[in-house]
Design a protein around this motif. Structure first.
Motif, PDB file in Angstrom:
ATOM      1  N   PRO A  96      -6.662  11.104   6.458  1.00 52.97           N
ATOM      2  CA  PRO A  96      -7.492  12.398   6.823  1.00 52.97           C
ATOM      3  C   PRO A  96      -5.952  13.962   6.222  1.00 52.97           C
ATOM      4  CG  PRO A  96      -8.090  10.838   8.241  1.00 52.97           C
ATOM      5  CD  PRO A  96      -6.706  10.642   8.212  1.00 52.97           C
ATOM      6  N   ARG A  97      -6.821  14.238   5.719  1.00 54.11           N
ATOM      7  CA  ARG A  97      -5.738  15.371   5.536  1.00 54.11           C
ATOM      8  C   ARG A  97      -5.750  15.939   6.651  1.00 54.11           C
ATOM      9  NH1 ARG A  97      -4.357  17.844   1.229  1.00 54.11           N
ATOM     10  NH2 ARG A  97      -6.144  16.340  -0.130  1.00 54.11           N
ATOM     11  N   TYR A  98      -6.910  16.439   7.198  1.00 54.22           N
ATOM     12  CA  TYR A  98      -7.489  17.817   8.462  1.00 54.22           C
ATOM     13  C   TYR A  98      -5.884  17.117   9.364  1.00 54.22           C
ATOM     14  CZ  TYR A  98     -10.000  13.469   9.904  1.00 54.22           C
ATOM     15  OH  TYR A  98     -10.768  12.625  10.841  1.00 54.22           O
ATOM     16  N   ARG A 156      -2.261  15.267   9.039  1.00 56.62           N
ATOM     17  CA  ARG A 156      -1.529  14.755   8.579  1.00 56.62           C
ATOM     18  C   ARG A 156      -0.929  16.295   9.302  1.00 56.62           C
ATOM     19  NH1 ARG A 156      -3.053  14.730   1.900  1.00 56.62           N
ATOM     20  NH2 ARG A 156      -4.375  13.089   2.686  1.00 56.62           N
ATOM     21  N   ARG A 192       3.367  14.413   7.227  1.00 54.57           N
ATOM     22  CA  ARG A 192       2.100  15.701   6.570  1.00 54.57           C
ATOM     23  C   ARG A 192       3.191  15.124   4.906  1.00 54.57           C
ATOM     24  NH1 ARG A 192       2.862  21.162   9.065  1.00 54.57           N
ATOM     25  NH2 ARG A 192       1.315  21.093   9.877  1.00 54.57           N
ATOM     26  N   HIS A 193       2.473  14.488   3.918  1.00 53.63           N
ATOM     27  CA  HIS A 193       2.203  14.186   3.157  1.00 53.63           C
ATOM     28  C   HIS A 193       1.354  14.383   2.006  1.00 53.63           C
ATOM     29  CE1 HIS A 193       1.478  10.418   4.140  1.00 53.63           C
ATOM     30  NE2 HIS A 193       1.401   9.950   2.647  1.00 53.63           N
ATOM     31  N   ASP A 194       1.014  14.519   0.765  1.00 52.59           N
ATOM     32  CA  ASP A 194       0.256  14.968   0.369  1.00 52.59           C
ATOM     33  C   ASP A 194       0.105  13.509  -1.489  1.00 52.59           C
ATOM     34  OD1 ASP A 194      -2.237  15.526  -0.798  1.00 52.59           O
ATOM     35  OD2 ASP A 194      -1.876  17.601  -1.213  1.00 52.59           O
ATOM     36  N   HIS A 244      -4.714   7.425  -3.301  1.00 55.15           N
ATOM     37  CA  HIS A 244      -5.986   7.086  -2.456  1.00 55.15           C
ATOM     38  C   HIS A 244      -4.514   6.746  -0.857  1.00 55.15           C
ATOM     39  CE1 HIS A 244      -8.792   5.377   0.730  1.00 55.15           C
ATOM     40  NE2 HIS A 244      -7.680   4.648   0.679  1.00 55.15           N
ATOM     41  N   THR A 245      -5.138   7.608   0.423  1.00 57.28           N
ATOM     42  CA  THR A 245      -4.285   7.203   2.157  1.00 57.28           C
ATOM     43  C   THR A 245      -5.011   7.585   2.819  1.00 57.28           C
ATOM     44  OG1 THR A 245      -2.527   8.018   3.156  1.00 57.28           O
ATOM     45  CG2 THR A 245      -4.037   9.882   1.831  1.00 57.28           C
ATOM     46  N   ASP A 248      -3.429   2.062   1.297  1.00 53.82           N
ATOM     47  CA  ASP A 248      -2.850   3.095  -0.055  1.00 53.82           C
ATOM     48  C   ASP A 248      -2.476   2.137  -0.980  1.00 53.82           C
ATOM     49  OD1 ASP A 248      -2.688   4.243   2.646  1.00 53.82           O
ATOM     50  OD2 ASP A 248      -0.831   5.391   1.558  1.00 53.82           O
ATOM     51  N   THR A 289       3.662  23.216  -0.554  1.00 48.21           N
ATOM     52  CA  THR A 289       3.592  21.954   0.283  1.00 48.21           C
ATOM     53  C   THR A 289       3.952  21.355   0.622  1.00 48.21           C
ATOM     54  OG1 THR A 289       2.487  21.010  -1.974  1.00 48.21           O
ATOM     55  CG2 THR A 289       2.495  19.348  -0.349  1.00 48.21           C
ATOM     56  N   TYR A 345       2.407   5.274   8.888  1.00 49.02           N
ATOM     57  CA  TYR A 345       1.504   6.694   8.751  1.00 49.02           C
ATOM     58  C   TYR A 345       2.398   7.548   9.558  1.00 49.02           C
ATOM     59  CZ  TYR A 345      -2.130   5.633   5.228  1.00 49.02           C
ATOM     60  OH  TYR A 345      -3.266   5.194   4.877  1.00 49.02           O
TER      61      TYR A 345
END
Length: 122
Positions: free
Chosen positions: A52-54, A56, A42-44, A48-49, A73, A2, A113
Protein backbone atom coordinates in the motif's frame (compact mmCIF):
# COMPACT_ATOMS: atom_id res chain seq x y z
CA UNK A 1 9.84 14.40 -7.15
CA UNK A 2 9.50 10.69 -6.45
CA UNK A 3 11.44 8.95 -3.70
CA UNK A 4 12.51 5.74 -5.35
CA UNK A 5 14.31 2.86 -3.76
CA UNK A 6 17.72 2.54 -5.43
CA UNK A 7 16.94 -1.02 -6.44
CA UNK A 8 13.53 -0.18 -7.88
CA UNK A 9 13.23 -1.65 -11.36
CA UNK A 10 12.93 0.42 -14.50
CA UNK A 11 9.25 0.52 -15.56
CA UNK A 12 9.93 -1.79 -18.51
CA UNK A 13 12.02 -4.21 -16.45
CA UNK A 14 10.58 -7.15 -14.55
CA UNK A 15 10.39 -7.06 -10.78
CA UNK A 16 13.84 -7.91 -9.30
CA UNK A 17 12.50 -11.11 -7.78
CA UNK A 18 11.16 -12.32 -11.13
CA UNK A 19 14.54 -13.81 -11.96
CA UNK A 20 14.12 -16.30 -9.09
CA UNK A 21 10.85 -18.14 -9.79
CA UNK A 22 11.72 -21.20 -7.69
CA UNK A 23 9.97 -21.78 -4.39
CA UNK A 24 11.96 -20.93 -1.25
CA UNK A 25 13.89 -23.78 0.33
CA UNK A 26 11.70 -24.93 3.25
CA UNK A 27 14.85 -25.85 5.21
CA UNK A 28 16.31 -22.35 4.85
CA UNK A 29 15.78 -19.97 7.77
CA UNK A 30 13.45 -17.03 7.21
CA UNK A 31 15.28 -13.89 6.14
CA UNK A 32 13.37 -11.85 8.72
CA UNK A 33 12.70 -13.71 11.99
CA UNK A 34 9.99 -12.37 14.32
CA UNK A 35 11.09 -9.16 16.02
CA UNK A 36 13.26 -7.98 13.10
CA UNK A 37 12.96 -4.27 12.44
CA UNK A 38 12.27 -3.68 8.77
CA UNK A 39 11.55 -0.82 6.43
CA UNK A 40 9.38 -1.11 3.34
CA UNK A 41 10.77 0.00 0.02
CA UNK A 42 9.71 3.41 -1.19
CA UNK A 43 8.83 2.91 -4.82
CA UNK A 44 5.91 3.64 -7.10
CA UNK A 45 5.85 1.00 -9.82
CA UNK A 46 3.78 1.58 -12.95
CA UNK A 47 2.00 -1.72 -12.34
CA UNK A 48 0.02 -3.51 -9.64
CA UNK A 49 1.64 -3.89 -6.24
CA UNK A 50 0.28 -5.19 -2.95
CA UNK A 51 2.46 -2.75 -0.99
CA UNK A 52 0.00 0.00 0.00
CA UNK A 53 1.10 3.53 -0.80
CA UNK A 54 0.59 4.59 2.83
CA UNK A 55 3.10 1.93 3.98
CA UNK A 56 5.90 2.71 1.51
CA UNK A 57 9.16 3.74 3.15
CA UNK A 58 7.77 3.04 6.62
CA UNK A 59 9.35 1.19 9.56
CA UNK A 60 7.75 -1.83 11.14
CA UNK A 61 8.50 -5.01 13.05
CA UNK A 62 8.08 -8.55 11.73
CA UNK A 63 5.44 -10.43 13.72
CA UNK A 64 5.75 -13.80 11.99
CA UNK A 65 6.23 -15.47 8.63
CA UNK A 66 2.93 -16.27 6.91
CA UNK A 67 4.19 -18.77 4.33
CA UNK A 68 5.33 -18.56 0.72
CA UNK A 69 3.11 -17.35 -2.13
CA UNK A 70 3.57 -16.16 -5.69
CA UNK A 71 4.48 -12.49 -5.88
CA UNK A 72 1.21 -10.78 -6.80
CA UNK A 73 3.02 -7.92 -8.55
CA UNK A 74 3.99 -10.38 -11.27
CA UNK A 75 1.09 -12.87 -11.27
CA UNK A 76 -1.55 -10.09 -11.43
CA UNK A 77 -0.02 -9.01 -14.74
CA UNK A 78 -0.82 -12.43 -16.19
CA UNK A 79 2.78 -13.52 -16.35
CA UNK A 80 3.67 -17.12 -15.69
CA UNK A 81 7.05 -16.40 -14.11
CA UNK A 82 5.93 -15.03 -10.74
CA UNK A 83 8.50 -15.91 -8.08
CA UNK A 84 7.40 -17.55 -4.87
CA UNK A 85 8.39 -15.47 -1.84
CA UNK A 86 7.88 -15.62 1.90
CA UNK A 87 5.11 -13.35 3.14
CA UNK A 88 5.60 -11.70 6.53
CA UNK A 89 3.08 -10.20 8.93
CA UNK A 90 4.59 -6.78 9.73
CA UNK A 91 3.30 -4.55 12.54
CA UNK A 92 3.33 -0.77 12.11
CA UNK A 93 2.43 1.94 14.58
CA UNK A 94 -0.62 3.77 13.24
CA UNK A 95 1.00 7.11 14.01
CA UNK A 96 3.98 6.12 11.81
CA UNK A 97 1.61 5.48 8.91
CA UNK A 98 -0.84 8.35 9.30
CA UNK A 99 0.65 10.73 11.88
CA UNK A 100 -1.85 9.82 14.59
CA UNK A 101 -3.42 6.87 16.36
CA UNK A 102 -2.55 4.74 19.37
CA UNK A 103 -3.04 1.36 17.71
CA UNK A 104 -1.09 -1.01 15.50
CA UNK A 105 -1.70 -2.05 11.91
CA UNK A 106 -0.50 -5.44 10.68
CA UNK A 107 0.08 -5.95 6.95
CA UNK A 108 1.01 -9.15 5.13
CA UNK A 109 3.93 -8.19 2.89
CA UNK A 110 6.12 -10.09 0.45
CA UNK A 111 9.81 -10.42 1.29
CA UNK A 112 10.96 -8.30 -1.68
CA UNK A 113 9.02 -5.33 -0.23
CA UNK A 114 11.21 -5.35 2.88
CA UNK A 115 14.72 -4.51 3.91
CA UNK A 116 16.25 -4.83 7.35
CA UNK A 117 16.25 -1.56 9.28
CA UNK A 118 18.90 -1.75 11.99
CA UNK A 119 18.58 1.97 12.79
CA UNK A 120 16.68 2.33 16.03
CA UNK A 121 15.18 5.81 15.72
CA UNK A 122 12.03 5.00 17.66
Amino acid sequence: MTDAHPAAPHPAAPHPAASHPAAPDPAAPDRFPPGTRVRTYRHDPPHHTRLPRYARGKRGVVVEPEGPEELADISARGRGDAPVEQIYAVRFEARDLWGEGDHHVVLDLWESYLEEDPDDER
